[in-house]
Design a protein around this motif. Structure first.
Motif, PDB file in Angstrom:
ATOM      1  N   LEU A   1       0.857  -1.183   0.000  1.00  0.00           N
ATOM      2  CA  LEU A   1       0.000   0.000   0.000  1.00  0.00           C
ATOM      3  C   LEU A   1       0.897   1.237   0.000  1.00  0.00           C
ATOM      4  O   LEU A   1       1.818   1.344   0.823  1.00  0.00           O
ATOM      5  CB  LEU A   1      -0.900  -0.001   1.230  1.00  0.00           C
ATOM      6  CG  LEU A   1      -1.900   1.138   1.385  1.00  0.00           C
ATOM      7  CD1 LEU A   1      -2.895   1.159   0.231  1.00  0.00           C
ATOM      8  CD2 LEU A   1      -2.644   1.003   2.714  1.00  0.00           C
ATOM      9  N   VAL A   2       0.640   2.152  -0.938  1.00  0.00           N
ATOM     10  CA  VAL A   2       1.405   3.392  -1.036  1.00  0.00           C
ATOM     11  C   VAL A   2       0.634   4.495  -0.341  1.00  0.00           C
ATOM     12  O   VAL A   2      -0.550   4.714  -0.607  1.00  0.00           O
ATOM     13  CB  VAL A   2       1.665   3.776  -2.504  1.00  0.00           C
ATOM     14  CG1 VAL A   2       2.498   5.058  -2.590  1.00  0.00           C
ATOM     15  CG2 VAL A   2       2.370   2.653  -3.233  1.00  0.00           C
ATOM     16  N   LEU A   3       1.324   5.213   0.556  1.00  0.00           N
ATOM     17  CA  LEU A   3       0.708   6.300   1.310  1.00  0.00           C
ATOM     18  C   LEU A   3       1.503   7.571   1.069  1.00  0.00           C
ATOM     19  O   LEU A   3       2.727   7.608   1.252  1.00  0.00           O
ATOM     20  CB  LEU A   3       0.699   5.970   2.808  1.00  0.00           C
ATOM     21  CG  LEU A   3       0.405   7.115   3.780  1.00  0.00           C
ATOM     22  CD1 LEU A   3      -0.991   7.658   3.574  1.00  0.00           C
ATOM     23  CD2 LEU A   3       0.609   6.656   5.221  1.00  0.00           C
ATOM     24  N   GLY A   4       0.818   8.637   0.644  1.00  0.00           N
ATOM     25  CA  GLY A   4       1.460   9.930   0.431  1.00  0.00           C
ATOM     26  C   GLY A   4       0.477  11.058   0.623  1.00  0.00           C
ATOM     27  O   GLY A   4      -0.707  10.846   0.915  1.00  0.00           O
ATOM     28  N   ASP A   5       0.966  12.269   0.431  1.00  0.00           N
ATOM     29  CA  ASP A   5       0.098  13.437   0.590  1.00  0.00           C
ATOM     30  C   ASP A   5      -0.955  13.520  -0.508  1.00  0.00           C
ATOM     31  O   ASP A   5      -2.013  14.137  -0.317  1.00  0.00           O
ATOM     32  CB  ASP A   5       0.939  14.725   0.586  1.00  0.00           C
ATOM     33  CG  ASP A   5       1.817  14.829   1.820  1.00  0.00           C
ATOM     34  OD1 ASP A   5       1.455  14.213   2.846  1.00  0.00           O
ATOM     35  OD2 ASP A   5       2.869  15.492   1.761  1.00  0.00           O
ATOM     36  N   HIS A   6      -0.675  12.913  -1.658  1.00  0.00           N
ATOM     37  CA  HIS A   6      -1.593  13.042  -2.788  1.00  0.00           C
ATOM     38  C   HIS A   6      -2.204  11.712  -3.233  1.00  0.00           C
ATOM     39  O   HIS A   6      -3.011  11.689  -4.174  1.00  0.00           O
ATOM     40  CB  HIS A   6      -0.860  13.676  -3.985  1.00  0.00           C
ATOM     41  CG  HIS A   6      -0.236  15.001  -3.665  1.00  0.00           C
ATOM     42  ND1 HIS A   6      -0.973  16.140  -3.431  1.00  0.00           N
ATOM     43  CD2 HIS A   6       1.068  15.356  -3.513  1.00  0.00           C
ATOM     44  CE1 HIS A   6      -0.161  17.147  -3.170  1.00  0.00           C
ATOM     45  NE2 HIS A   6       1.086  16.698  -3.207  1.00  0.00           N
ATOM     46  N   ARG A   7      -1.843  10.634  -2.572  1.00  0.00           N
ATOM     47  CA  ARG A   7      -2.441   9.356  -2.955  1.00  0.00           C
ATOM     48  C   ARG A   7      -2.327   8.345  -1.816  1.00  0.00           C
ATOM     49  O   ARG A   7      -1.402   8.393  -1.012  1.00  0.00           O
ATOM     50  CB  ARG A   7      -1.777   8.777  -4.209  1.00  0.00           C
ATOM     51  CG  ARG A   7      -0.294   8.465  -4.024  1.00  0.00           C
ATOM     52  CD  ARG A   7       0.247   7.698  -5.217  1.00  0.00           C
ATOM     53  NE  ARG A   7       1.694   7.491  -5.128  1.00  0.00           N
ATOM     54  CZ  ARG A   7       2.383   6.668  -5.902  1.00  0.00           C
ATOM     55  NH1 ARG A   7       1.744   5.959  -6.835  1.00  0.00           N
ATOM     56  NH2 ARG A   7       3.696   6.535  -5.778  1.00  0.00           N
ATOM     57  N   THR A   8      -3.326   7.466  -1.767  1.00  0.00           N
ATOM     58  CA  THR A   8      -3.307   6.290  -0.893  1.00  0.00           C
ATOM     59  C   THR A   8      -3.920   5.166  -1.714  1.00  0.00           C
ATOM     60  O   THR A   8      -5.131   5.129  -1.934  1.00  0.00           O
ATOM     61  CB  THR A   8      -4.120   6.524   0.397  1.00  0.00           C
ATOM     62  OG1 THR A   8      -3.585   7.641   1.108  1.00  0.00           O
ATOM     63  CG2 THR A   8      -4.071   5.294   1.289  1.00  0.00           C
ATOM     64  N   GLU A   9      -3.085   4.248  -2.188  1.00  0.00           N
ATOM     65  CA  GLU A   9      -3.570   3.244  -3.122  1.00  0.00           C
ATOM     66  C   GLU A   9      -2.748   1.968  -3.009  1.00  0.00           C
ATOM     67  O   GLU A   9      -1.584   1.992  -2.593  1.00  0.00           O
ATOM     68  CB  GLU A   9      -3.514   3.771  -4.562  1.00  0.00           C
ATOM     69  CG  GLU A   9      -2.112   4.172  -5.001  1.00  0.00           C
ATOM     70  CD  GLU A   9      -2.087   4.862  -6.355  1.00  0.00           C
ATOM     71  OE1 GLU A   9      -3.147   5.408  -6.735  1.00  0.00           O
ATOM     72  OE2 GLU A   9      -1.032   4.861  -7.008  1.00  0.00           O
ATOM     73  N   TYR A  10      -3.384   0.862  -3.375  1.00  0.00           N
ATOM     74  CA  TYR A  10      -2.686  -0.406  -3.423  1.00  0.00           C
ATOM     75  C   TYR A  10      -1.889  -0.506  -4.716  1.00  0.00           C
ATOM     76  O   TYR A  10      -2.326  -0.037  -5.775  1.00  0.00           O
ATOM     77  CB  TYR A  10      -3.674  -1.569  -3.340  1.00  0.00           C
ATOM     78  CG  TYR A  10      -4.289  -1.752  -1.973  1.00  0.00           C
ATOM     79  CD1 TYR A  10      -3.581  -2.374  -0.949  1.00  0.00           C
ATOM     80  CD2 TYR A  10      -5.581  -1.299  -1.702  1.00  0.00           C
ATOM     81  CE1 TYR A  10      -4.140  -2.539   0.309  1.00  0.00           C
ATOM     82  CE2 TYR A  10      -6.149  -1.456  -0.450  1.00  0.00           C
ATOM     83  CZ  TYR A  10      -5.420  -2.079   0.554  1.00  0.00           C
ATOM     84  OH  TYR A  10      -5.970  -2.232   1.801  1.00  0.00           O
ATOM     85  N   VAL A  11      -0.726  -1.131  -4.622  1.00  0.00           N
ATOM     86  CA  VAL A  11       0.099  -1.366  -5.802  1.00  0.00           C
ATOM     87  C   VAL A  11      -0.542  -2.479  -6.627  1.00  0.00           C
ATOM     88  O   VAL A  11      -0.926  -3.523  -6.089  1.00  0.00           O
ATOM     89  CB  VAL A  11       1.535  -1.757  -5.404  1.00  0.00           C
ATOM     90  CG1 VAL A  11       2.360  -2.086  -6.637  1.00  0.00           C
ATOM     91  CG2 VAL A  11       2.175  -0.651  -4.598  1.00  0.00           C
ATOM     92  N   GLU A  12      -0.678  -2.264  -7.911  1.00  0.00           N
ATOM     93  CA  GLU A  12      -1.284  -3.261  -8.789  1.00  0.00           C
ATOM     94  C   GLU A  12      -0.258  -4.322  -9.149  1.00  0.00           C
ATOM     95  O   GLU A  12       0.630  -4.105  -9.970  1.00  0.00           O
ATOM     96  CB  GLU A  12      -1.833  -2.597 -10.051  1.00  0.00           C
ATOM     97  CG  GLU A  12      -3.012  -1.659  -9.788  1.00  0.00           C
ATOM     98  CD  GLU A  12      -3.611  -1.138 -11.077  1.00  0.00           C
ATOM     99  OE1 GLU A  12      -3.174  -1.582 -12.166  1.00  0.00           O
ATOM    100  OE2 GLU A  12      -4.524  -0.294 -11.000  1.00  0.00           O
ATOM    101  N   THR A  13      -0.355  -5.460  -8.499  1.00  0.00           N
ATOM    102  CA  THR A  13       0.522  -6.588  -8.803  1.00  0.00           C
ATOM    103  C   THR A  13      -0.301  -7.684  -9.462  1.00  0.00           C
ATOM    104  O   THR A  13      -1.510  -7.791  -9.260  1.00  0.00           O
ATOM    105  CB  THR A  13       1.165  -7.145  -7.507  1.00  0.00           C
ATOM    106  OG1 THR A  13       0.126  -7.509  -6.597  1.00  0.00           O
ATOM    107  CG2 THR A  13       2.054  -6.103  -6.864  1.00  0.00           C
ATOM    108  N   SER A  14       0.363  -8.499 -10.254  1.00  0.00           N
ATOM    109  CA  SER A  14      -0.340  -9.574 -10.955  1.00  0.00           C
ATOM    110  C   SER A  14      -0.720 -10.675  -9.968  1.00  0.00           C
ATOM    111  O   SER A  14      -0.045 -10.912  -8.968  1.00  0.00           O
ATOM    112  CB  SER A  14       0.542 -10.151 -12.068  1.00  0.00           C
ATOM    113  OG  SER A  14       1.742 -10.648 -11.513  1.00  0.00           O
TER     114      SER A  14
END
Length: 481
Positions: free
Chosen positions: A374-387
């Motif tokens: 999971l990527v957390l930042g000031d402009h995004r919070t999203e799961y990394v798209e892995t296969s």
């Protein structure tokens, strides 16, 4: 004349006493008046038999009531799964059996610290009881509550010891009377907690306190002794279970990194909560050549000592493969899958390995049946798209593409075990949503502190820190500066 009222046991009323036999004599001229003296004697014996039968029924009803009460209390005790809950249940049930209002139970397991729990007694009250001085030899239980427990019988007996009137008892230390007056009790009844197998020994004792001079009846004492006998065996099993869990926890922690490495450009934090069954989840952070860093999380199937040992072997192997070919996470996991298939054919494992270059803010990730970062930042919070990929050991040949991530300055990657999601008790889609929400709600002034991020996420996803979790929980936080 009425029959005496029988005592109550555990809140259950005793059976109604049998009615007294009638003293009326048969009317004159009746067949009974003409009976011979032998017939009259036989008639008298027959008239007495209904009363004797009623008394037997009373006793049987009392026994059935006692056994039913005892069974209910024991079943309630056996439903407890933690030592603290079992001790509280023991105190409550014992108080109802002996007719007391407050009490304490103290355990002194071999090789472990003493445990003392009170019912209606706070820590300060227990501290006052500990100040009662030794009057004779040390008690067999080794308890600090000396005067309450020092007269207990030898190991193997269920007889309790009663002090029915502490104020009027001769030879009592003045300090004991002072403490009894301060805490508001005037009598006590103590029952030993003895373990019969494998070697008979005294585990501790339970004491119940009365606000006024009192002494439990023999019937109540007998029930309390039976109940405490069953309770002691249950407590011994819970203590042994706690010892095994503690041993597994220490073993598990010793197989994980003792500290996290310091690599320029990235800061790390980790949180690990062992599961109740001693699972095989692990994490790793390994410095690699040229300022790179390898990060890994994974879980091996199974639980208990064998799973923890297999986890240690798998983690050690992954470290070796990471040193040799860490820049290619797919190759690392492929070698790990081959090793697992050859050395642990009955097991499967999920794993995720990330090759990080902090100076370039570049991360290459490959996963085998593991949850996406999971990527957390000031402009995004999203799961990394892995296969989508299978766990290691499930297919004849594992293979899955890697994914490249370029975190911006100030962004954070969260790696975690599936035990974090299962710990929520919700369906997996809702658990993923809860984790996403927890990361998105990290306060902005804490987003540059990986420890603060880890604490906030863990506290939000698993708010009840005292709740028992089945699977290991791992949360690895990597913050890019």
């Amino acid at each position: 004349m009425t029959a005496p009222q029988l005592p109550k046991v555990a809140g259950i009323d005793p059976p109604v006493p049998a009615p007294a036999p009638s003293s009326a004599s048969p009317a004159a001229g009746s067949p009974s008046s003409a009976a011979t003296s032998e017939d009259h004697s036989e008639a008298g014996s027959t008239a007495a038999s209904p009363t004797a039968g009623a008394l037997v029924q009373d006793h049987l009803a009392r026994w059935v009531s006692d056994l039913t009460t005892l069974q209910e209390l024991i079943e309630r005790l056996l439903r407890t799964t933690t030592l603290d809950d079992a001790l509280q249940e023991l105190l409550r049930a014992g108080a109802s059996l002996v007719g007391a209002g407050r009490g304490l139970v103290t355990l002194h397991p071999e090789g472990g610290p003493p445990v003392t729990v009170g019912l209606g007694l706070g820590r300060a009250d227990l501290g006052h009881l500990e100040t009662i001085p030794h009057e004779h030899t040390a008690p067999r239980t080794g308890s600090p509550y000396v005067r309450l427990l020092e007269d207990l019988p030898p190991v193997g007996t269920r007889d309790g010891v009663c002090h029915p009137d502490i104020t009027g008892e001769d030879g009592l230390d003045p300090r004991h009377r002072e403490v009894a007056a301060r805490l508001g009790y005037a009598a006590s009844y103590a029952v030993p907690l003895d373990v019969a197998t494998p070697v008979p020994h005294r585990l501790g004792a339970a004491v119940w306190l009365y606000p006024e001079p009192a002494e439990p009846a023999e019937r109540r004492r007998h029930l309390a002794g039976l109940y405490c006998g069953y309770a002691t065996e249950h407590l011994a099993r819970l203590l042994e279970l706690d010892r095994v869990r503690e041993t597994l926890t220490v073993l598990h922690s010793e197989l994980l990194p003792s500290r996290l490495p310091r690599v320029p450009g990235i800061r790390l934090a980790v949180r690990h909560r062992p599961g109740a069954q001693g699972g095989g989840s692990w994490y790793d952070a390994l410095p690699l050549p040229e300022g790179a860093l390898g990060l890994a999380v994974g879980t091996i199937t199974g639980s208990g000592p064998t799973a923890i040992a297999a986890m240690g072997r798998l983690r050690a192997s992954l470290r070796a493969y990471a040193v040799m070919e860490g820049e290619d996470p797919v190759a690392v996991l492929s070698d790990l899958e081959l090793l697992l298939r050859l050395t642990e054919p009955a097991r499967a494992a999920t794993a995720l390995f990330a090759y990080c270059e902090p100076a370039l803010r570049k991360v290459v990730v490959a996963g085998a049946g593991h949850c996406s970062p999971l990527v957390l930042g000031d402009h995004r919070t999203e799961y990394v798209e892995t296969s989508l990929s299978a766990p290691l050991g499930m297919l004849a040949c594992w293979e899955a593409p890697s994914v490249e991530i370029e975190p911006a300055p100030g962004e954070t990657l969260l790696f975690y075990s599936d035990g974090l999601l299962r710990g929520t008790g919700a369906a997996m889609d809702r658990a993923f949503a809860r984790l996403h929400l927890a990361a998105a709600t990290v306060p902005r002034n804490s987003r540059h502190d990986p420890d603060a991020i880890a604490d906030h996420v863990l506290r939000t996803v698993l708010p009840d820190e005292t709740a028992e979790i089945t699977d290991d929980v791992v949360l690895l936080v990597a913050h890019f500066e």
